[in-house]
Design an enzyme around this catalytic site. Structure first.
Site, PDB file in Angstrom:
ATOM      1  N   HIS A 368      14.329   6.554   7.972  1.00  0.00           N
ATOM      2  CA  HIS A 368      13.249   6.760   7.002  1.00  0.00           C
ATOM      3  C   HIS A 368      12.557   5.417   6.739  1.00  0.00           C
ATOM      4  CE1 HIS A 368      11.116   9.149   4.023  1.00  0.00           C
ATOM      5  NE2 HIS A 368      11.018   7.998   3.379  1.00  0.00           N
ATOM      6  N   GLU A 399       3.609   1.109   4.678  1.00  0.00           N
ATOM      7  CA  GLU A 399       4.702   0.130   4.584  1.00  0.00           C
ATOM      8  C   GLU A 399       4.168  -1.287   4.406  1.00  0.00           C
ATOM      9  OE1 GLU A 399       7.505   1.119   3.923  1.00  0.00           O
ATOM     10  OE2 GLU A 399       7.202   3.200   4.489  1.00  0.00           O
ATOM     11  N   GLU A 426       3.513   2.472  -4.257  1.00  0.00           N
ATOM     12  CA  GLU A 426       3.346   3.459  -3.179  1.00  0.00           C
ATOM     13  C   GLU A 426       1.874   3.679  -2.816  1.00  0.00           C
ATOM     14  OE1 GLU A 426       5.857   4.353  -1.560  1.00  0.00           O
ATOM     15  OE2 GLU A 426       7.400   3.685  -2.960  1.00  0.00           O
ATOM     16  N   TYR A 539       5.440   8.961  -5.904  1.00  0.00           N
ATOM     17  CA  TYR A 539       4.542   9.404  -4.829  1.00  0.00           C
ATOM     18  C   TYR A 539       3.456  10.323  -5.366  1.00  0.00           C
ATOM     19  CZ  TYR A 539       8.387   7.575  -2.042  1.00  0.00           C
ATOM     20  OH  TYR A 539       9.351   6.764  -1.513  1.00  0.00           O
TER      21      TYR A 539
END
Ligand code: X8Z
Ligand code: ZN
Length: 635
Positions: A368, A399, A426, A539
């Site tokens: 992940h 990322e 995020e 998220y």
């Protein structure tokens, strides 16, 4: 695991990584067993509870300085232990990670308790913020009783490792999650989809007992920190009252739900047309295995089934990456170039030497995707089993967003080395990825000028994006609705699975394939963030915030067209202002950070609605004669 959660703003002073299971927290044996004299003195005084022990601001200052040293010392080695374990899962590395986790849990508990001594002391705002952060302990706090930290850390490590090494047999082959996900993304055979979907969920029943033990332990730890349960602790991490945060999340969901409802209605109709009533009915919930994603959380992989007719082709990034022979490194380099085009410094050489971007063939890793900050300064890395497709092209931007944020706030004190709130962390890379427009793809040579879709393809572009971003919203919300109910005891172990599906239906309008789930099913455990112990509301917030950031950035850039056509590539002024927000880290309440970049102090779903406005009109037309929603008719 792996973070020492420290601030009022859900700070993780041990912000070793983003996107990772969080730990309990840190400190070396030395720090745990031999607290410094200052802290010993303070603790003894606190225990004495006499008037003479009333602490001074100077003592508070010394305590915070020592706490910072302890955290830095702990995280310096713990982050390396965790990195090695996640890159090489064996019994031995699991044992090491569990040991580091236990130390971390003890450190955060100790600091949280010691910080209480300064409760009644009037402190400068900055010291108070640090103190409040320490008092929140970690997202998964261990109680003080002997052995609890060790038990908790072992369970957390085992859960994550069970997920990371999960495999199942299908059609004579042993499948990993990556392989199973490819089948779910591409197969259009409902029997195969169901079998693979169910197959992946055979990895999680063994987690259930440990999971419920973990819930008990962290709830006890949370109560010792003064929270009703662990859900209340998490909700307390947003610079506002926890009850107010529940309302805030509901308010944001209320703003965007009409758009989701339209997308759901249109997607269900397309699935009904494709598979027939036997597989997907024209009303009621959607079968969760038909949506192109293992968890039905984003639906871009079935775009072909909903592509607007006569609406142009849109852009298939997967095909472009293949055509232009991109490999994993080129994908990451391309994402890096976006950030440098905004004025950010390039990634350090160590990023390239130490990151893992391709799935190793010969060892078990946590696949992940995650972003790490090993020394809280420049040793930033990502770890992901990158696939060469459009979905992972967005994920590498996601990322790197974490890494660039980490580097932007590296000069903050350790307490503030984190996002303004976890949704900000995020949202950074996702906001950048919203600028991946056809014009941008031409600029970087991925798309040929002659293949740029005409204006008539706008709907196609929007539909593709909505299948990922709008479809995600209720999933982003329901995961922690489930965990909050688990932590509060509303869902006991016997209700774990039925509760999960109750919420999957309520928020997403999904149902499982087949007649019933097996009696031992623990479907939440088949989603990384549950055994990986990563809070999920972040998220949901990020899917609201990234559009808010995008709109603010496009306004700053003076862009006047529709939001979905805007790209901020190469705009250094936007980069400078984005960086100004990022370098604040968690040093200020998140509304301050939001205001610094967007001019508003309120999270707001109207930017995502504006972005998808043309699609909403199209969906309403398509659905005009359909009966939308999924509630079962009253008997
Ligand atoms: O976990 C992630 C990132 C790492 S923070 C890859 N995401 C969520 C998920 O995969 O479930 C990004 C979107 C949602
Ligand atoms: Zn992330």
């Amino acid at each position: 695991m792996r973070k020492l959660l420290l601030s009022a703003a859900s700070l993780t002073a041990l912000a070793l990584m983003a996107c990772q299971p969080e730990a309990t927290a840190p400190s070396t044996e030395v720090a745990v067993e031999k607290p410094t004299k200052t802290v010993e003195t303070l603790t003894a005084a606190a225990n004495a509870g006499t008037e003479n022990s009333a602490p001074t601001v100077q003592e508070a200052k010394e305590f915070l300085e020592q706490a910072e040293k302890d955290i830095v010392e702990y995280s310096g080695y713990a982050s390396k232990v965790y990195w090695v374990q996640a890159n090489f899962i064996t019994d031995d590395t699991n044992a090491l990670a569990a040991m580091a986790g236990a130390e971390g849990a003890k450190l955060s508990t100790r600091l949280a308790n010691e910080a209480k001594r300064f409760n009644d002391l009037s402190l400068p705002a900055d010291m108070r913020r640090k103190m409040d952060g320490l008092k929140r302990g970690s997202n998964f706090p261990a109680p003080e009783k002997e052995g609890a930290a060790e038990e908790l850390a072992k369970i957390m490590t085992d859960l994550e490792a069970t997920y990371g090494t999960g495999k199942f047999d299908y059609d004579g082959e042993t499948l990993t999650l990556g392989q199973a996900s490819d089948i779910i993304a591409t197969s259009r055979d409902p029997e195969e989809l169901q079998a693979v979907w169910e197959g992946w969920r055979t990895i999680s029943p063994p987690m259930k007992r440990d999971y419920s033990t973990m819930v008990e332990i962290v709830n006890e730890g949370s109560r010792e920190l003064g929270y009703a349960d662990t859900g209340a602790l998490w909700r307390g991490g947003y610079d506002m009252d926890g009850e107010a945060f529940i309302k805030e999340a509901d308010r944001l969901w209320g703003q965007v739900k009409p758009l989701y409802d339209q997308l759901h209605c249109n997607t269900r109709a397309a699935l009904n047309e494709k598979y027939g009533d036997e597989v997907q009915t024209a009303d009621g919930p959607i079968r969760a295995d038909l949506l192109g994603n293992m968890w039905g959380q984003s639906w871009g992989n079935i775009y072909d089934l909903v592509a607007p007719k006569g609406g142009g082709e849109g852009v298939d990034v997967t095909a472009l990456l293949e055509e232009k022979d991109y490999d994993q490194k080129k994908m990451v380099e391309t994402a890096e170039t976006f950030f440098t085009s905004l004025g950010f410094d390039p990634l350090p050489d160590t990023f390239w030497e130490r990151s893992l971007i391709t799935k190793p063939r010969d060892r078990e890793v946590v696949c992940h995707a995650s972003a790490w900050d090993l020394d809280d300064m420049d040793d930033i890395r990502i770890k992901m089993c990158t696939k060469i497709n459009g979905e992972d092209f967005v994920t590498v931007h996601h990322e790197l967003g974490h890494n660039f944020y980490q580097r932007a706030y590296k000069n903050q004190p350790v307490f503030y080395k984190d996002g303004a709130n976890d949704g900000f962390h995020e949202a950074i890379g996702d906001m950048i990825a919203l600028s991946i427009t056809p014009e941008y793809l031409v600029k970087i040579g991925l798309l040929d000028e002659k293949d740029v879709p005409g204006e008539d393809a706008d709907l196609a572009l929007l539909m593709r994006k909505a299948m990922d971003k709008v479809a995600f919203l209720p999933f982003g919300l329901m995961v922690d609705q489930w965990r909050w109910k688990v932590f509060s005891g509303e869902y006991g172990p016997n209700d774990y699975n039925s509760g999960w599906w109750e919420l999957r239906e309520k928020y997403q309008g999904l149902e499982y394939p087949g007649e019933a789930r097996p009696a031992n099913a623990f479907d939440p455990g088949a989603k990384f963030h549950i055994p990986g112990n990563t809070p999920y509301m972040r998220y949901f917030l990020a899917h609201i915030l990234q559009f808010q950031f995008h709109k603010a950035a496009c306004d700053m850039a003076g862009f006047e067209g529709p939001l979905h056509q805007c790209s901020i590539y190469e705009n250094e002024e936007v980069g400078r202002r984005f960086n100004a927000m990022m370098e604040l880290g968690a040093s200020k309440p998140w509304p301050d950070a939001l205001e610094a970049f967007t001019g508003t102090r309120i999270m707001d779903g109207s930017a995502i609605l504006e972005y998808f406005a043309p699609l909403m009109t199209y969906l309403e037309e398509q659905n005009a004669d359909r009966s939308c929603g999924w509630d079962k008719p009253a008997e």
